[in-house]
Design an enzyme around this catalytic site. Structure first.
Site: not given
Ligand code: ATP
Ligand code: MG
Length: 599
Positions: A73, A304, A314
């Site tokens: 996002e 994750r 974030k």
């Molecule tokens: P938000 O709370 O804004 O959704 P987010 O960290 O999930 O934050 P995204 O931009 O939705 O951010 O993340 C993009 C991709 O990265 C998603 O598929 C998410 O699952 C993955 N992702 C985010 N944080 C992690 C993490 N700590 N480890 C592995 N994958 C991650």
């Protein structure tokens, strides 16, 4: 034994993995292999599939391929957790001759910005991955998503609910109590459709009504209790402007995005496990409505990345930047990929890290030192060696003629003789590290103290004769005498045996330069666990030194990385370096010697 990263760079460049290490198998790879073996996706019919042209164009040519996606996002900078997801999605696509899409999940108009889009593109590229023609924006599918919403209403799978947000929340029930049906749930389909069109046309106020799926208010899975699909939000979108005043919810949009792009394996983190039934419900309904073709994408969840000593939320990262606890999004102390890059971490180090930590279904914590070890291994293989004296004090070679200069030769890489040697001038006045002299040495100290001899690396053996001090008793210069015929690399040089070797620079030839030493941004392994995360900030996470640098470092280019002998790996700062005056950031020490800061 050579480390894995000593293998040829070629193997590295041609694979998704770090330093030539092959990817270990895991449960996701097992699913992919089983699907390839059964030909699940080979049976895909392409005719009549909706979705972006670039998918249509290249998909039929190789229909057995698999497709993954990385769907950020654009509401923040990418961090080390995202690197795990990027390496996983792109790595699987590469290893199974598939494609991986970069898709901006920009369905929430409020927090998204072009700056984030640009930084995400730069970070994924920097990690070494290529999405080819498959760069997509979820907002490009808004028309289809709306059309799908009308179809769901017409088929009796969705309705417009005019309850207030509070009423909807109250009616949802709890983990132990079933929810209550909305009074609007059984209204006529035509009436819902008319309201939905009015919502789209801007005829109703923000928050006055929503579109909900009609599933099961008594489901033990709260996500299936008539989840919201669309809400009214008068907000300008970074790509569609003011075209829409209704926006799809993430949980509704995401499965559709995957299906339109013909994603085969939709990999996401564990918190979406409870959403999977809705993901499947929605896509099955849309396929029944003939809006999508089977086979449909399969969502697979993995744990994750949780990393000690950093925050990967974030919201917290934005707070650190906006409240100026660090200097910028690419502050080398931040766990953003932009910060890691600036600090001197490497794409190869991240790929190695992703391979070493693997993927599993179980949440766990990874020690920050594991990441550092990966960076060290990658940098050890790739970084040329240079000499820097970080805390300089003079060493005067009293029996060496004033004005005379000799060239010593230092190898650029101990394991890569093909990288050659460079001249390092030797003269009467040198810089050495202050800690390499002790007037009264502790036990086991083999460096300079009166009466002791050490080798000046790549140069002569010298014998320490004493030191000068100022009024406060601080050492201002160390004195020694060199022993002729002991020049490194000349016949008989080794006949004088010494226990210590130190690095040095000729004072007349070296230059002063800024070197930044970074410590961990947080002093607690789990910032925020015991108190507000800001209270866990390490107050001494950055030190600025005026170091002495060898002549060859004058020409260092921004982002060029070196090992400073005995000190660690350093990177010329990409913003603050000037031609002829690079500024260096320490990426990582040579060994894992970290101890928590006091206080
Ligand atoms: P938000 O709370 O804004 O959704 P987010 O960290 O999930 O934050 P995204 O931009 O939705 O951010 O993340 C993009 C991709 O990265 C998603 O598929 C998410 O699952 C993955 N992702 C985010 N944080 C992690 C993490 N700590 N480890 C592995 N994958 C991650
Ligand atoms: Mg997310």
């Amino acid at each position: 034994m050579p480390s894995a990263s000593d293998k040829p760079a070629r193997a590295k460049a041609s694979s998704a993995h770090g330093a030539g290490e092959p990817a270990a198998s895991n449960f996701i790879r097992h699913v992919v292999e089983a699907d390839l073996a059964s030909g699940k996706h080979a049976q895909r019919r392409w005719a009549g599939r909706p979705g972006p042209a670039s998918v249509q164009r290249d998909a039929p040519a190789d229909p057995a391929r698999i497709r993954t996606r990385f769907p950020p996002e654009p509401n923040g900078y990418l961090h080390i957790g995202h690197a795990k997801s990027i390496c996983l999605n792109f790595g699987i696509a590469i290893d199974y001759a598939g494609a991986c899409h970069l898709r901006f999940d920009d369905t929430n108009p409020e927090k998204e910005e072009q700056e984030y889009v640009d930084s995400i593109i730069a970070a994924v590229k920097w990690l070494g991955f290529d999405w080819g023609p498959h760069l997509y924006f979820a907002s490009d599918y808004f028309d289809f998503m709306y059309q799908a919403a009308e179809a769901l209403v017409q088929a009796g799978h969705a309705y417009v609910d005019e309850q207030s947000a509070d009423e909807i929340r109250a009616g949802r029930g709890t983990l132990t109590e079933a929810g209550k049906n909305s009074p609007y749930r059984d209204r006529q389909r035509e009436e819902s459709l008319a309201r939905l069109r009015e919502m789209r046309d801007g005829r109703h106020a923000d928050g006055s009504m929503v579109l909900r799926a009609k599933i099961d208010m008594a489901s033990p899975n709260i996500n299936l209790r008539d989840p919201i699909l669309y809400r009214i939000r008068r907000a300008t979108h970074h790509r569609t402007g003011d075209k829409w005043c209704i926006y799809p919810m993430y949980t509704y949009a995401h499965p559709i995005e995957d299906a339109l792009e013909n994603v085969t394996h939709s990999l996401c983190t564990l918190e979406f496990e409870d959403q999977r039934p809705f993901y499947d419900w929605l896509l099955e309904r849309l396929a029944d409505c003939d809006l999508l073709l089977r086979p449909l994408p399969q969502q697979i969840e993995f744990a994750r990345l949780n990393l000690t000593y950093v925050v990967l939320s974030k919201r917290k990262l934005i707070q650190l930047v906006e409240e100026r606890h660090c200097e910028s999004w690419d502050d080398p102390r931040l766990p953003t990929l932009a910060g890691a890059r600036r600090r001197g971490y490497t794409p190869g180090g991240f790929r190695l890290f992703a391979d070493r930590i693997g993927v599993s279904k179980a949440d766990s914590w990874i020690e920050y030192s594991v990441l550092e070890e990966c960076m060290r291994d990658d940098l050890n293989a790739s970084a040329e060696r240079r000499i820097a004296v970080l805390d300089p004090v003079k060493l005067i070679v009293d029996n060496y003629p004033e004005g005379e200069v000799e060239e010593c030769f230092a190898p650029n890489h101990p394991n890569k003789p093909e990288l050659g040697k460079r001249p390092v001038p030797f003269s009467r006045e040198l810089w050495i590290e202050r800690e390499d002299f002790e007037e009264t040495p502790p036990k086991g100290y083999f460096r300079l103290f009166p009466g002791n001899s050490v080798r000046l690396r790549y140069g002569y053996v010298v014998k320490c004769t004493g030191c000068d001090k100022d009024a406060e008793g601080r050492v201002t210069a160390v004195h020694c005498e060199y022993i002729p015929d002991t020049m490194s690399g000349t016949p008989g040089a080794e006949k004088v045996k010494v226990k210590g070797a130190i690095h040095w620079l000729s004072a007349a030839h070296s230059h002063a330069g800024e070197v930044r030493i970074f410590d961990r941004l947080f002093r607690d392994a789990h910032p925020g666990r015991e108190r507000d995360f800001l209270e866990d900030l390490n107050p001494n996470s950055k030190r600025i030194l005026s170091a002495q640098l060898e002549p060859a470092l004058k020409d260092a280019q921004p982002e060029e990385r070196f090992q400073f002998e005995r000190h660690g790996y350093f990177c010329a700062d990409m913003h603050d370096s000037r031609p002829g005056a690079p500024v260096f950031n320490r990426a990582v020490t040579l060994k894992d010697s970290w101890v928590p800061p006091k206080g």
